[in-house]
Design a protein around this motif. Sequence first.
Motif, PDB file in Angstrom:
ATOM      1  N   TYR A  48      47.778 -36.332   8.790  1.00 53.12           N
ATOM      2  CA  TYR A  48      46.369 -36.061   8.558  1.00 53.12           C
ATOM      3  C   TYR A  48      45.512 -36.508   9.753  1.00 53.12           C
ATOM      4  O   TYR A  48      44.459 -35.919  10.039  1.00 53.12           O
ATOM      5  N   VAL A  49      45.977 -37.552  10.418  1.00 54.73           N
ATOM      6  CA  VAL A  49      45.258 -38.031  11.604  1.00 54.73           C
ATOM      7  C   VAL A  49      45.247 -36.961  12.686  1.00 54.73           C
ATOM      8  O   VAL A  49      44.214 -36.683  13.315  1.00 54.73           O
ATOM      9  N   PHE A  50      46.389 -36.334  12.906  1.00 58.56           N
ATOM     10  CA  PHE A  50      46.484 -35.320  13.957  1.00 58.56           C
ATOM     11  C   PHE A  50      45.683 -34.061  13.592  1.00 58.56           C
ATOM     12  O   PHE A  50      45.112 -33.413  14.481  1.00 58.56           O
ATOM     13  N   LEU A  51      45.622 -33.726  12.304  1.00 58.80           N
ATOM     14  CA  LEU A  51      44.796 -32.599  11.880  1.00 58.80           C
ATOM     15  C   LEU A  51      43.320 -32.872  12.144  1.00 58.80           C
ATOM     16  O   LEU A  51      42.590 -32.007  12.638  1.00 58.80           O
ATOM     17  N   ALA A  52      42.866 -34.080  11.802  1.00 60.42           N
ATOM     18  CA  ALA A  52      41.466 -34.436  12.023  1.00 60.42           C
ATOM     19  C   ALA A  52      41.126 -34.416  13.508  1.00 60.42           C
ATOM     20  O   ALA A  52      40.061 -33.906  13.914  1.00 60.42           O
ATOM     21  N   CYS A  53      42.019 -34.951  14.344  1.00 58.39           N
ATOM     22  CA  CYS A  53      41.786 -34.948  15.794  1.00 58.39           C
ATOM     23  C   CYS A  53      41.732 -33.536  16.344  1.00 58.39           C
ATOM     24  O   CYS A  53      40.950 -33.241  17.260  1.00 58.39           O
ATOM     25  N   SER A  54      42.546 -32.652  15.806  1.00 54.33           N
ATOM     26  CA  SER A  54      42.543 -31.263  16.246  1.00 54.33           C
ATOM     27  C   SER A  54      41.180 -30.619  16.005  1.00 54.33           C
ATOM     28  O   SER A  54      40.621 -29.950  16.896  1.00 54.33           O
ATOM     29  N   ALA A  55      40.619 -30.835  14.818  1.00 51.59           N
ATOM     30  CA  ALA A  55      39.318 -30.250  14.484  1.00 51.59           C
ATOM     31  C   ALA A  55      38.204 -30.833  15.342  1.00 51.59           C
ATOM     32  O   ALA A  55      37.307 -30.103  15.807  1.00 51.59           O
ATOM     33  N   ILE A  56      38.238 -32.129  15.581  1.00 53.14           N
ATOM     34  CA  ILE A  56      37.170 -32.795  16.338  1.00 53.14           C
ATOM     35  C   ILE A  56      37.138 -32.316  17.781  1.00 53.14           C
ATOM     36  O   ILE A  56      36.094 -31.907  18.307  1.00 53.14           O
ATOM     37  N   VAL A  57      38.274 -32.356  18.459  1.00 56.99           N
ATOM     38  CA  VAL A  57      38.319 -32.010  19.885  1.00 56.99           C
ATOM     39  C   VAL A  57      38.040 -30.520  20.094  1.00 56.99           C
ATOM     40  O   VAL A  57      37.313 -30.135  21.021  1.00 56.99           O
ATOM     41  N   ALA A  58      38.578 -29.674  19.231  1.00 60.91           N
ATOM     42  CA  ALA A  58      38.352 -28.241  19.373  1.00 60.91           C
ATOM     43  C   ALA A  58      36.877 -27.889  19.167  1.00 60.91           C
ATOM     44  O   ALA A  58      36.323 -27.047  19.896  1.00 60.91           O
ATOM     45  N   SER A  59      36.234 -28.524  18.204  1.00 61.16           N
ATOM     46  CA  SER A  59      34.810 -28.239  17.975  1.00 61.16           C
ATOM     47  C   SER A  59      33.957 -28.687  19.161  1.00 61.16           C
ATOM     48  O   SER A  59      32.977 -28.024  19.520  1.00 61.16           O
ATOM     49  N   ALA A  60      34.309 -29.808  19.787  1.00 60.34           N
ATOM     50  CA  ALA A  60      33.573 -30.263  20.970  1.00 60.34           C
ATOM     51  C   ALA A  60      33.724 -29.277  22.123  1.00 60.34           C
ATOM     52  O   ALA A  60      32.763 -29.007  22.857  1.00 60.34           O
ATOM     53  N   ALA A  61      34.918 -28.721  22.294  1.00 58.61           N
ATOM     54  CA  ALA A  61      35.155 -27.746  23.364  1.00 58.61           C
ATOM     55  C   ALA A  61      34.323 -26.485  23.147  1.00 58.61           C
ATOM     56  O   ALA A  61      33.730 -25.942  24.091  1.00 58.61           O
ATOM     57  N   ILE A  62      34.258 -26.013  21.904  1.00 56.90           N
ATOM     58  CA  ILE A  62      33.476 -24.814  21.608  1.00 56.90           C
ATOM     59  C   ILE A  62      31.994 -25.067  21.870  1.00 56.90           C
ATOM     60  O   ILE A  62      31.287 -24.229  22.456  1.00 56.90           O
ATOM     61  N   PHE A  63      31.496 -26.218  21.445  1.00 55.51           N
ATOM     62  CA  PHE A  63      30.096 -26.565  21.686  1.00 55.51           C
ATOM     63  C   PHE A  63      29.792 -26.590  23.182  1.00 55.51           C
ATOM     64  O   PHE A  63      28.760 -26.074  23.636  1.00 55.51           O
ATOM     65  N   LEU A  64      30.689 -27.174  23.985  1.00 55.81           N
ATOM     66  CA  LEU A  64      30.457 -27.317  25.422  1.00 55.81           C
ATOM     67  C   LEU A  64      30.395 -25.964  26.115  1.00 55.81           C
ATOM     68  O   LEU A  64      29.474 -25.702  26.920  1.00 55.81           O
ATOM     69  N   VAL A  65      31.332 -25.082  25.829  1.00 54.55           N
ATOM     70  CA  VAL A  65      31.368 -23.801  26.529  1.00 54.55           C
ATOM     71  C   VAL A  65      30.197 -22.914  26.103  1.00 54.55           C
ATOM     72  O   VAL A  65      29.585 -22.216  26.936  1.00 54.55           O
ATOM     73  N   VAL A  66      29.830 -22.959  24.813  1.00 52.99           N
ATOM     74  CA  VAL A  66      28.695 -22.150  24.354  1.00 52.99           C
ATOM     75  C   VAL A  66      27.396 -22.659  24.964  1.00 52.99           C
ATOM     76  O   VAL A  66      26.550 -21.870  25.414  1.00 52.99           O
ATOM     77  N   ALA A  67      27.207 -23.980  25.014  1.00 48.23           N
ATOM     78  CA  ALA A  67      25.975 -24.553  25.549  1.00 48.23           C
ATOM     79  C   ALA A  67      25.819 -24.239  27.036  1.00 48.23           C
ATOM     80  O   ALA A  67      24.732 -23.846  27.491  1.00 48.23           O
ATOM     81  N   PHE A  68      26.884 -24.397  27.826  1.00 45.80           N
ATOM     82  CA  PHE A  68      26.787 -24.120  29.255  1.00 45.80           C
ATOM     83  C   PHE A  68      26.624 -22.631  29.524  1.00 45.80           C
ATOM     84  O   PHE A  68      25.928 -22.233  30.463  1.00 45.80           O
ATOM     85  N   TRP A  69      27.262 -21.786  28.725  1.00 47.88           N
ATOM     86  CA  TRP A  69      27.076 -20.344  28.896  1.00 47.88           C
ATOM     87  C   TRP A  69      25.628 -19.979  28.627  1.00 47.88           C
ATOM     88  O   TRP A  69      25.036 -19.177  29.355  1.00 47.88           O
ATOM     89  N   TRP A  70      25.031 -20.548  27.594  1.00 47.36           N
ATOM     90  CA  TRP A  70      23.628 -20.263  27.278  1.00 47.36           C
ATOM     91  C   TRP A  70      22.708 -20.753  28.392  1.00 47.36           C
ATOM     92  O   TRP A  70      21.772 -20.046  28.786  1.00 47.36           O
TER      93      TRP A  70
END
Length: 467
Positions: free
Chosen positions: A406-428
């Motif tokens: 469950y720890v690895f699942l939670a880490c997967s969601a956290i890091v992936a969401s941060a990556a999506i936020f970063l690329v969308v924000a810089f593209w905008w």
Amino acid sequence: MASDGPDDERRAAGAQAPDGGWGWVVLVATMLVLALTLAFPSCVGIFYNDLQRDFHASNSQTSWVPSIMTAVLHAGGPVCSVLLERLGCRATVMLGGVLSGLGMAASSFTHSIGQLYVTAGVITGLGFCLSYQPAVTILGQYFVRRRAFANAISSTGTALGLCTLPVLANFLHGELGWRGSFLVLGGVLLNCCVCGAVMRPLAQTPTETPAVGREPSPESGCVGTSSRIQACVSKHMALDQLLHNRRYRVYAVAITWTMLGFVVPLIYLVPYATDNHMDAGRAASLLSVLGLVNIAVRPPVGVIFNLPWFRGRHVYVFSGALLVNGLSNAVCCLGPTFPVLLSYVLLYGLSMSVVGSLMFTVLMDVVDMSRFASALGLLAIMESVTLLVGPPLAGILVDSTGQYFYVFLACSAIVASAAIFLVVAFWWMDADERARHGGQRASQEESCHDPVVDSLDVCRPPGGAMT
């Protein structure tokens, strides 16, 4: 010959970077400092079972040790910035080596988990901070044209530490137990002093003159009037960058959120494997494989991303690698067998190589180099909050569910969401800037067709008529 004083180091940012020469020695020293500092908390997991048994501690309580160590490593940024101003890079790195070595040596004599929080967590973590941040700062002064390459090569130090420290810790654990291992590791950390000794400041350029007899500016000290304290806080914590530099603000928020789940898998990988009846030596070898992948991948990654085409695109490559890194954590959920975990560390290691190679490069792209040290310090403070709570939250999750995946699942969601936020924000932000620049050019071209403006010759190229 350059002097060793902080005044000379403060002028180093204005000196011409050699992009070679003694810079290669500084690069190797920085690589070793990163190996001894950033990679060290991950090997604490090898001693988890012993610490839990001797101190009658739970997973959550034990996880506070590397958590506090990593958090203080980052939260000590302002203290490190002030010491850099007073002592210079060389002396600060050496002071950090002494503190980290004494902290781990003292940890071998502790009799409670609380005492370990202070010695291994606070003292050793602060020593790590005073060593690694000045090392990264002076490396940025020595390299400009080859900065992406230098950062990538230096980041292999973290990989080198991941490759060697778990093996060394596992060997020492089998021979000396956890107390003897901590004592020896304290001696190993003193090598940061040797690395700091070679980090001499850049020589002055001929046009520079020493600031002899100059009156101190209001920002030169952190004690005194409220205005001086306010100026000092602004200088050493880069609050102006956080408030007015939107790229730095977005990057800092994304990295802070990322750190909630980025380092947790490295801490829990070995306990996850050994809890499922894998041999301790084989489990520790997974971290070594992770380090070997980083060592093999980061140098060519540095060469590739130093090419002109990638300038201005570093953040997008970084975001893509961060997304892959986050999603790779889900591989652990397929099962705790050695082939599955080996596949996981290979994928995690490849993406981690790109992330580690570009993390400082992206920061140098979004802030001026003269503000890099303070910007890194503020970013480190923000990271320290999530780095502090991440491992204990993971420990609570393990204690409540009895399952590590469950720890690895939670880490997967956290890091992936941060990556999506970063690329969308810089593209905008990039799209917004392109639109504004396009509007300015259109307005200028329209003005050039105005007879009144055209008569002022502001639209005519030098030495010729307007075409």
